[in-house]
Scaffold this motif. Structure first.
Motif, short mmCIF file in Angstrom:
data_model
loop_
_atom_site.label_atom_id
_atom_site.label_comp_id
_atom_site.label_asym_id
_atom_site.label_seq_id
_atom_site.Cartn_x
_atom_site.Cartn_y
_atom_site.Cartn_z
N GLY A 30 -7.33 -12.06 2.36
CA GLY A 30 -5.93 -12.45 2.13
C GLY A 30 -5.65 -12.77 0.67
O GLY A 30 -4.62 -12.39 0.12
N THR A 31 -6.62 -13.46 0.05
CA THR A 31 -6.45 -13.80 -1.37
C THR A 31 -6.45 -12.54 -2.24
O THR A 31 -5.63 -12.39 -3.16
CB THR A 31 -7.58 -14.74 -1.82
N LEU A 32 -7.37 -11.60 -1.93
CA LEU A 32 -7.43 -10.36 -2.70
C LEU A 32 -6.15 -9.54 -2.54
O LEU A 32 -5.61 -8.99 -3.53
CB LEU A 32 -8.64 -9.53 -2.24
N VAL A 33 -5.64 -9.44 -1.29
CA VAL A 33 -4.40 -8.68 -1.06
C VAL A 33 -3.23 -9.33 -1.78
O VAL A 33 -2.39 -8.64 -2.40
CB VAL A 33 -4.13 -8.56 0.45
N GLY A 34 -3.16 -10.67 -1.72
CA GLY A 34 -2.07 -11.37 -2.41
C GLY A 34 -2.12 -11.15 -3.91
O GLY A 34 -1.08 -10.91 -4.55
N ASP A 35 -3.34 -11.22 -4.48
CA ASP A 35 -3.47 -10.98 -5.92
C ASP A 35 -3.09 -9.55 -6.28
O ASP A 35 -2.44 -9.30 -7.31
CB ASP A 35 -4.92 -11.26 -6.37
N GLY A 40 0.71 -5.73 -8.58
CA GLY A 40 1.56 -4.55 -8.43
C GLY A 40 3.02 -4.86 -8.72
O GLY A 40 3.74 -4.03 -9.33
N LEU A 41 3.50 -6.06 -8.32
CA LEU A 41 4.88 -6.45 -8.59
C LEU A 41 5.12 -6.58 -10.09
O LEU A 41 6.15 -6.12 -10.63
CB LEU A 41 5.20 -7.75 -7.86
N ARG A 42 4.19 -7.19 -10.81
CA ARG A 42 4.36 -7.36 -12.25
C ARG A 42 4.31 -6.01 -12.98
O ARG A 42 5.07 -5.77 -13.92
CB ARG A 42 3.28 -8.31 -12.80
N ASP A 43 3.36 -5.16 -12.50
CA ASP A 43 3.30 -3.83 -13.14
C ASP A 43 4.58 -3.05 -12.91
O ASP A 43 5.11 -2.38 -13.83
CB ASP A 43 2.11 -3.05 -12.58
N ARG A 44 5.12 -3.10 -11.68
CA ARG A 44 6.35 -2.38 -11.38
C ARG A 44 7.52 -2.95 -12.17
O ARG A 44 8.34 -2.18 -12.72
CB ARG A 44 6.65 -2.48 -9.87
N ALA A 45 7.59 -4.28 -12.24
CA ALA A 45 8.70 -4.89 -12.99
C ALA A 45 8.63 -4.51 -14.48
O ALA A 45 9.64 -4.19 -15.12
CB ALA A 45 8.67 -6.41 -12.82
N ALA A 145 1.68 -5.42 3.69
CA ALA A 145 0.62 -6.42 3.64
C ALA A 145 0.48 -7.15 4.96
O ALA A 145 -0.62 -7.45 5.43
CB ALA A 145 0.89 -7.41 2.50
N GLU A 146 1.64 -7.44 5.59
CA GLU A 146 1.60 -8.11 6.89
C GLU A 146 0.97 -7.22 7.95
O GLU A 146 0.21 -7.69 8.82
CB GLU A 146 3.01 -8.52 7.29
N ALA A 147 1.27 -5.91 7.91
CA ALA A 147 0.65 -4.98 8.85
C ALA A 147 -0.87 -4.93 8.64
O ALA A 147 -1.66 -4.90 9.59
CB ALA A 147 1.26 -3.60 8.72
N LEU A 148 -1.27 -4.89 7.35
CA LEU A 148 -2.70 -4.91 7.04
C LEU A 148 -3.36 -6.20 7.53
O LEU A 148 -4.47 -6.18 8.08
CB LEU A 148 -2.90 -4.75 5.53
N ASP A 149 -2.67 -7.31 7.36
CA ASP A 149 -3.20 -8.60 7.80
C ASP A 149 -3.38 -8.62 9.31
O ASP A 149 -4.42 -9.07 9.82
CB ASP A 149 -2.25 -9.72 7.34
#
Length: 447
Positions: A30-35, A40-45, A145-149
């Protein structure tokens, strides 16, 4: 059942270990997925800001959407709808604008990060300033991410359950093989208990703990077999020895019954004396048989015993009872580790034996050397080859059949001394007479 209890313990331990590993893995994933989502959000922004500053439209990206926030707080689209392919349908409403996003658009500095729920889907929104003024709001959906979780949680759940089942089956099978010797030993013990047959064979023993248990059980059975054999032999010997005094008592009593006062006074006195003598002999025999069979001193704990002092006490008792001259010679006497009352009984029996087989006025010598006591009488000695036999129950040597006594005195000495880890000995002295004695374990010296 032992097998069930051990299996439950093993399965419980394995389950706890697997649950701990699964929980740790789940938290780590969960920590790895969140990071990764945050990166990815910062790169996209950052990419959207660069493209908009260059006058280009950002290419669509599944799960993301953008909108431009002007300095006056108004909003215009900045890219394709969230989660939509080119030309597809996606997010129908605008992203909500927070106070932090307005401050970034107004000042052109800093950034704003918040999580919101739009149309039932959770988004992470990052607001960055545009070089030309205003700001761009980039949103990333958490649905993937929720589906993966959920998928990971489901897989780890059934994997743990399957591993627990396999551990239970494997434990049950392995424990069955491990406990098979125990079950065989239990079966043999049950047969011995129900049949009282001490000759029942035990299962083969290995070198592990169960093997050592089997060896210990076999040693216990051997001790019981010897004890039963000794008891049987004692009963047979005692029955044989009891016949003589009982026959004499019965014959004398029947003679008195038939005569009914017609006997001469001297004959009647002789018969009564015979009755008393045989009754005393019978009483002594029964007492010593009981003493030998039960060993009244087994409950006594061994302790350091002053052998020289015990020999002096026994000699004093012998002088008082028999009137004989009893001399005690001590040479480097050491305390012994034994039961005090058992030592007293052994010394009394040795002295009684010396008085019985020595001449009426002959002296008795008691020699204490280290942890050994020997008693020397002036009697006929011990015939060759009889040195060990004198310690047998009811033993009667050549020429001693008429000597009063039960024949158990030295047998009792042998039983008591060997119970304390000692040894007994007997031999004929060079100057005549017999030397009978005992050796006991020396007591540990105090440091």
């Amino acid at each position: 059942m032992l097998r069930i209890r051990i299996t439950l313990v093993v399965v419980a331990a394995a389950s706890l270990a697997m649950l701990f590993a699964a929980f740790t893995s789940y938290r780590g994933i969960g920590t790895l997925v969140g990071d990764e989502l945050e990166r990815g959000l910062r790169d996209r922004a950052g990419a959207v800001v660069a493209l908009l500053d260059a006058g280009r439209t950002p290419p669509p990206r599944p799960g993301t959407t953008e909108q431009v926030l002007l300095a006056d707080g108004s909003v215009r689209p900045g890219g394709p709808p969230a989660g939509a392919a080119p030309g597809g349908e996606g997010l129908a409403t605008r992203l909500p604008v927070s106070e932090g996003a307005r401050r970034v658009a107004l000042t052109g500095t800093g950034s704003s990060r918040e999580d919101v729920v739009v149309e039932g889907t959770e988004y992470g929104i990052l607001t960055l300033p545009l070089p030309a003024g205003g700001a761009v709001m980039t949103a990333q959906s958490y649905s993937a991410a929720e589906a993966l979780d959920r998928g990971f949680l489901w897989r780890i759940t059934w994997t743990t359950a399957a591993a627990t089942g396999v551990a239970a089956l494997l434990s049950w099978w392995v424990l069955g093989r491990i406990l098979r010797p125990v079950n065989r030993l239990v079966g043999a013990a049950h047969r011995i208990t129900t049949t009282q047959d001490l000759a029942t064979a035990l299962p083969p023993a290995g070198r592990d703990e169960i093997g050592r248990l089997t060896h210990s059980f076999e040693a216990m059975l051997d001790a019981l077999r010897r004890s039963r054999a000794q008891q049987r032999q004692l009963v047979e010997d005692a029955g044989h020895e009891l016949r003589t005094p009982l026959t004499s008592v019965r014959g004398s009593a029947e003679l008195l019954q038939r005569a009914r006062g017609r006997l001469a006074p001297e004959d009647e006195e002789q018969i009564l004396a015979t009755l008393v003598r045989e009754t005393v002999a019978l009483d002594d025999l029964v007492r010593e048989v009981v003493e030998l069979a039960t060993d009244r001193h087994t409950g006594e704990e061994p302790e350091p015993v002053d052998l020289a002092e015990a020999a002096e006490d026994a000699a004093h008792r012998c002088r008082r009872r028999s009137g004989r001259t009893v001399t005690v010679v001590t040479e480097d006497a050491r305390p012994v580790h034994a039961r005090p009352r058992a030592v007293q009984r052994c010394l009394d029996n040795l002295l009684s034996n010396a008085v019985k087989f020595g001449p009426p006025d002959g002296p008795v010598l008691v020699r204490v050397e280290g942890a050994q006591v020997s008693v020397h009488d002036r009697g006929p000695g011990i015939p060759p080859g009889q040195e060990r036999a004198v310690f047998d129950r009811f033993h009667r040597g050549p020429g001693t059949q008429g000597v009063p006594g039960s024949g158990l005195g030295l047998a009792i000495v042998h039983e008591l001394v060997t119970a304390d880890g000692g040894t007994v000995f007997a031999r004929t002295a060079q100057d005549g007479g017999a030397i009978v004695g005992l050796r006991l374990p020396a007591a540990a010296r105090k440091s």
